[in-house]
Design a protein around this motif. Sequence first.
Motif, PDB file in Angstrom:
ATOM      1  N   ARG A  92     -35.497  24.499  26.767  1.00  0.00           N
ATOM      2  CA  ARG A  92     -35.612  23.633  25.602  1.00  0.00           C
ATOM      3  C   ARG A  92     -34.309  22.872  25.413  1.00  0.00           C
ATOM      4  NH1 ARG A  92     -36.472  26.718  20.771  1.00  0.00           N
ATOM      5  NH2 ARG A  92     -37.759  25.060  19.934  1.00  0.00           N
ATOM      6  N   SER A  93     -34.379  21.702  24.794  1.00  0.00           N
ATOM      7  CA  SER A  93     -33.166  20.925  24.558  1.00  0.00           C
ATOM      8  C   SER A  93     -33.306  20.075  23.306  1.00  0.00           C
ATOM      9  CB  SER A  93     -32.849  20.028  25.755  1.00  0.00           C
ATOM     10  OG  SER A  93     -33.775  18.973  25.837  1.00  0.00           O
ATOM     11  N   VAL A  94     -32.155  19.674  22.803  1.00  0.00           N
ATOM     12  CA  VAL A  94     -32.081  18.740  21.684  1.00  0.00           C
ATOM     13  C   VAL A  94     -30.945  17.769  21.998  1.00  0.00           C
ATOM     14  CG1 VAL A  94     -30.545  20.202  20.273  1.00  0.00           C
ATOM     15  CG2 VAL A  94     -32.024  18.515  19.164  1.00  0.00           C
ATOM     16  N   ARG A  95     -31.142  16.504  21.649  1.00  0.00           N
ATOM     17  CA  ARG A  95     -30.118  15.483  21.883  1.00  0.00           C
ATOM     18  C   ARG A  95     -29.708  14.881  20.543  1.00  0.00           C
ATOM     19  NH1 ARG A  95     -29.768  13.124  27.124  1.00  0.00           N
ATOM     20  NH2 ARG A  95     -29.584  11.049  26.225  1.00  0.00           N
ATOM     21  N   VAL A  96     -28.440  14.501  20.473  1.00  0.00           N
ATOM     22  CA  VAL A  96     -27.899  13.894  19.263  1.00  0.00           C
ATOM     23  C   VAL A  96     -26.791  12.928  19.685  1.00  0.00           C
ATOM     24  CG1 VAL A  96     -26.224  15.773  18.894  1.00  0.00           C
ATOM     25  CG2 VAL A  96     -27.003  14.392  16.942  1.00  0.00           C
ATOM     26  N   ARG A  97     -26.626  11.853  18.929  1.00  0.00           N
ATOM     27  CA  ARG A  97     -25.535  10.911  19.218  1.00  0.00           C
ATOM     28  C   ARG A  97     -24.270  11.366  18.492  1.00  0.00           C
ATOM     29  NH1 ARG A  97     -27.021   6.273  21.926  1.00  0.00           N
ATOM     30  NH2 ARG A  97     -29.241   5.777  21.845  1.00  0.00           N
TER      31      ARG A  97
END
Length: 115
Positions: A92-97
């Motif tokens: 699983r992953s999450v991306r954020v700037r």
Amino acid sequence: MRVVPIRYTADVAASRRFYLALGLAEGARSRPGTWVELPAAEGMLALHSAKDVAPGTCELAFETDEPLEDVAERLRRAGFEPGPVLDESHGRSVRVRDPDGVWVQVNALDRDLYT
């Protein structure tokens, strides 16, 4: 949390040989050879094929054992808006700037899924 820079390369095999000669260890790799992990004493370098980005591009990623929902909530409380938590082929992953607008990825890996 462990830092994992992702280095995009035109030739994964050649870059792998270079970083092994530099002193990194052999790690997991994809069956088609499009990525390889090279563990170091305090982190890991991930080499990925540069088919969709310019060779030499680097991306910052992290691995965590913490639930990604907790990471996302902490980011929201700090004023950053992460994307959704995604199920991917590696876990699983999450991306954020970050404040400069650069994408940062946080992974909760499931080694049984992608090795």
